[in-house]
Each structure stands twice: as C-alpha cells, then as structure tokens.
Design a protein around this motif. Sequence first.
Motif, PDB file in Angstrom:
ATOM      1  N   TRP A  99       0.834  -1.205   0.000  1.00  0.00           N
ATOM      2  CA  TRP A  99       0.000   0.000   0.000  1.00  0.00           C
ATOM      3  C   TRP A  99       0.870   1.256   0.000  1.00  0.00           C
ATOM      4  O   TRP A  99       0.528   2.242  -0.662  1.00  0.00           O
ATOM      5  N   PHE A 151      -8.374   2.547  -7.590  1.00  0.00           N
ATOM      6  CA  PHE A 151      -9.568   2.290  -6.777  1.00  0.00           C
ATOM      7  C   PHE A 151     -10.226   3.600  -6.353  1.00  0.00           C
ATOM      8  O   PHE A 151     -11.404   3.638  -6.020  1.00  0.00           O
ATOM      9  N   HIS A 152      -9.463   4.705  -6.351  1.00  0.00           N
ATOM     10  CA  HIS A 152     -10.011   5.977  -5.884  1.00  0.00           C
ATOM     11  C   HIS A 152     -11.022   6.522  -6.891  1.00  0.00           C
ATOM     12  O   HIS A 152     -10.755   6.572  -8.082  1.00  0.00           O
ATOM     13  N   CYS A 193      -9.812   3.906   4.624  1.00  0.00           N
ATOM     14  CA  CYS A 193     -10.549   4.971   3.926  1.00  0.00           C
ATOM     15  C   CYS A 193      -9.823   5.570   2.733  1.00  0.00           C
ATOM     16  O   CYS A 193     -10.446   6.260   1.920  1.00  0.00           O
ATOM     17  N   VAL A 231      -9.875   5.302   9.072  1.00  0.00           N
ATOM     18  CA  VAL A 231      -8.532   4.816   9.417  1.00  0.00           C
ATOM     19  C   VAL A 231      -7.815   4.473   8.120  1.00  0.00           C
ATOM     20  O   VAL A 231      -8.394   3.864   7.222  1.00  0.00           O
ATOM     21  N   LEU A 279      -3.697   3.521   6.678  1.00  0.00           N
ATOM     22  CA  LEU A 279      -2.323   3.156   7.011  1.00  0.00           C
ATOM     23  C   LEU A 279      -1.301   4.166   6.490  1.00  0.00           C
ATOM     24  O   LEU A 279      -0.310   4.472   7.159  1.00  0.00           O
ATOM     25  N   SER A 285     -12.649  -2.151   0.772  1.00  0.00           N
ATOM     26  CA  SER A 285     -11.879  -2.476   1.981  1.00  0.00           C
ATOM     27  C   SER A 285     -11.824  -3.989   2.161  1.00  0.00           C
ATOM     28  O   SER A 285     -10.744  -4.577   2.084  1.00  0.00           O
TER      29      SER A 285
HETATM   30  C1  LIG Z   1      -8.355  -0.351  -2.085  1.00  0.00           C
HETATM   31  S1  LIG Z   1      -8.013   1.032  -1.108  1.00  0.00           S
HETATM   32  C2  LIG Z   1      -9.659   1.642  -0.779  1.00  0.00           C
HETATM   33  C3  LIG Z   1      -9.689   3.034  -0.224  1.00  0.00           C
HETATM   34  C4  LIG Z   1     -11.108   3.582   0.004  1.00  0.00           C
HETATM   35  N1  LIG Z   1     -11.922   2.698   0.798  1.00  0.00           N
HETATM   36  C5  LIG Z   1     -11.767   3.940  -1.299  1.00  0.00           C
HETATM   37  O1  LIG Z   1     -12.909   3.508  -1.520  1.00  0.00           O
HETATM   38  O2  LIG Z   1     -11.189   4.679  -2.086  1.00  0.00           O
HETATM   39  C6  LIG Z   1      -7.530   0.314   0.431  1.00  0.00           C
HETATM   40  C7  LIG Z   1      -6.891   1.318   1.369  1.00  0.00           C
HETATM   41  O3  LIG Z   1      -6.658   0.702   2.621  1.00  0.00           O
HETATM   42  C8  LIG Z   1      -5.396   1.102   3.118  1.00  0.00           C
HETATM   43  N2  LIG Z   1      -4.985   0.005   4.025  1.00  0.00           N
HETATM   44  C9  LIG Z   1      -4.556  -1.225   3.667  1.00  0.00           C
HETATM   45  N3  LIG Z   1      -4.314  -1.990   4.747  1.00  0.00           N
HETATM   46  C10 LIG Z   1      -4.630  -1.220   5.824  1.00  0.00           C
HETATM   47  C11 LIG Z   1      -4.586  -1.443   7.232  1.00  0.00           C
HETATM   48  N4  LIG Z   1      -4.187  -2.612   7.739  1.00  0.00           N
HETATM   49  N5  LIG Z   1      -4.982  -0.439   8.058  1.00  0.00           N
HETATM   50  C12 LIG Z   1      -5.390   0.756   7.549  1.00  0.00           C
HETATM   51  N6  LIG Z   1      -5.446   1.029   6.222  1.00  0.00           N
HETATM   52  C13 LIG Z   1      -5.056   0.056   5.368  1.00  0.00           C
HETATM   53  C14 LIG Z   1      -4.544   1.284   1.891  1.00  0.00           C
HETATM   54  O4  LIG Z   1      -3.441   2.132   2.094  1.00  0.00           O
HETATM   55  C15 LIG Z   1      -5.551   1.848   0.890  1.00  0.00           C
HETATM   56  O5  LIG Z   1      -5.583   3.256   0.924  1.00  0.00           O
END
Ligand SMILES: C[S@@+](CC[C@H](N)C(=O)[O-])C[C@H]1O[C@@H](n2cnc3c(N)ncnc32)[C@H](O)[C@@H]1O
Length: 232
Positions: free
Chosen positions: A6, A19-20, A47, A66, A68, A122
């Motif tokens: 990520w 994905f954004h 998020c 939340v 990362l 997510s």
């Molecule tokens: C596929 S993206 C989806 C982002 C958002 N939900 C959207 O609809 O645009 C997944 C996001 O989760 C974050 N991520 C991945 N693993 C994570 C973790 N263990 N804790 C927090 N965020 C995390 C990534 O950095 C990435 O921004």
Amino acid sequence: MEKQFWAESWELEGHYTSFHRRDVHPYVLKHLTPYALMDKSVFVPLCGKSIDLVYFSQFAERVVGVELVEKAILRFFEENHLAYEKKGERYVSGNLTIFCKDLFALTPEDIGEIDIVYDRASLVALPLPMRVEYLQKMEELTSPGTLYFLNTLEYAPTMDNPPFSIAPDDVYGYYPNYLIEHVESPELPNHGMVRKHNLYYLKEHGFMMRKLHDAAFASLVESATRSFYEFS
Ligand SMILES: C[S@@+](CC[C@H](N)C(=O)[O-])C[C@H]1O[C@@H](n2cnc3c(N)ncnc32)[C@H](O)[C@@H]1O
C-alpha cells in the motif's frame, strides 16, 4: 496485502490507486441519505482519500476513518481544501477524524460508539487470511444494532490481486450474525477492470446489513442447533 504494497501504491499513485473515485459513490447517495446520516457516527475502515468522507462529514454527527498510509491522508485534506490539525496519530478537521494507523491496532475506545460502517474497496482489498482477521477486527469494533453498508465486486475469471472477487454467498458466510439485504447488484460491462483484465463479467454488489448480535453468540446458537439435530 502487506503494508509495503500500500505504501508503494500511494507512492506511485496513477493507476496504482485506480480504486479511488472522484465522485461520491452512487450507492452512498442512494442508501446513506442525509436523513439516514443525521445524528449518526460513521466509521470508514481503510478509507484512502475517499471523497465519501466529505459527504459523510456534511450530514453525519461524527466521522472516523482509518488509513495506514499518511500520504493518502495528506492528499485527502489537500485535494478537498480542508484545514486539519494533527494530534499524534489523529488528523482532525471539524467532525472528521482520520487515524493514520493500522486498522488491526485500532481499538473500540479509539473510535468510540459507531452507528454506521461504510466499507467500500476495503473487504475486497484483503487476501483471504487477512480478510478473516479483518472480519474479526470489525466484529470487535461494532455492536449489535450497527448498520454496515458493504460494497463488493464479483467478477470472473478471479485474480490473485486486489480487488478480490467476493460474491453474495461469501458475504452471507462472512456475516452470520447480520440481517443482510442485498440492495444492489448491477453488471457493469463498461467498468475499467473488464477491459483491463478481459473479464467475462463484473458486478458491484451493495449490502445493507444490520448487526443482530455478537458473532460469538451466533456460533454458539449454530453449534447448539447442530448438536440438537445430531441427538434428535
Ligand atoms: C483499495 S483502497 C480503498 C480506499 C477507500 N476505501 C476507497 O474507496 O477509495 C484500500 C486502502 O486501505 C489502506 N490500508 C490497507 N491496509 C490497511 C490497514 N491494515 N490499516 C489501515 N489502512 C489500510 C490502503 O493504504 C488503501 O488506501
């Protein structure tokens, strides 16, 4: 996926963060209306820099995300022209707080009482072993009565990278302690993934789910029911 995956995706951006979405998700506009959000606390796990956070913060009482990767959070505030204050691991702007933290280290005390969870890109972002941990963590962060709005993608042939294909039957298996209404399932032949990966089909599902009771209770009832039928 691992943290490094990520961090690199956000470092490279472009199609690595495809994905954004630039708009508020249409399912959000349809199912999480301003009225439905009134006086509610909304939690958005993983998020990213989702613009849905802006919409939620306009109508809900409190919004918690939340994420990362700090770069995603900084991009979110920059692109939406929002002032924020950094308080340790929290980035705060009005009624919106984004934790720059691993979801798996988040506690119920961190996020407080939550009425609505919004999960888009997510659950589908995580490979199976991590998905199971995610389900356990979300179980810990929610209470009976929580409304959980889940979006998943289902497509064929399946791939080994995110977003992973998650069909309705998987969802019913993952959330045995929820009342689930399958509210959206259009096939999207023009979705970018169909062209890019030569998919036979792709559907974007929406599930409106209400947590009825804790999962431990659900498995207790399931095993009690099983032993009743075994002995009768
Ligand atoms: C596929 S993206 C989806 C982002 C958002 N939900 C959207 O609809 O645009 C997944 C996001 O989760 C974050 N991520 C991945 N693993 C994570 C973790 N263990 N804790 C927090 N965020 C995390 C990534 O950095 C990435 O921004």
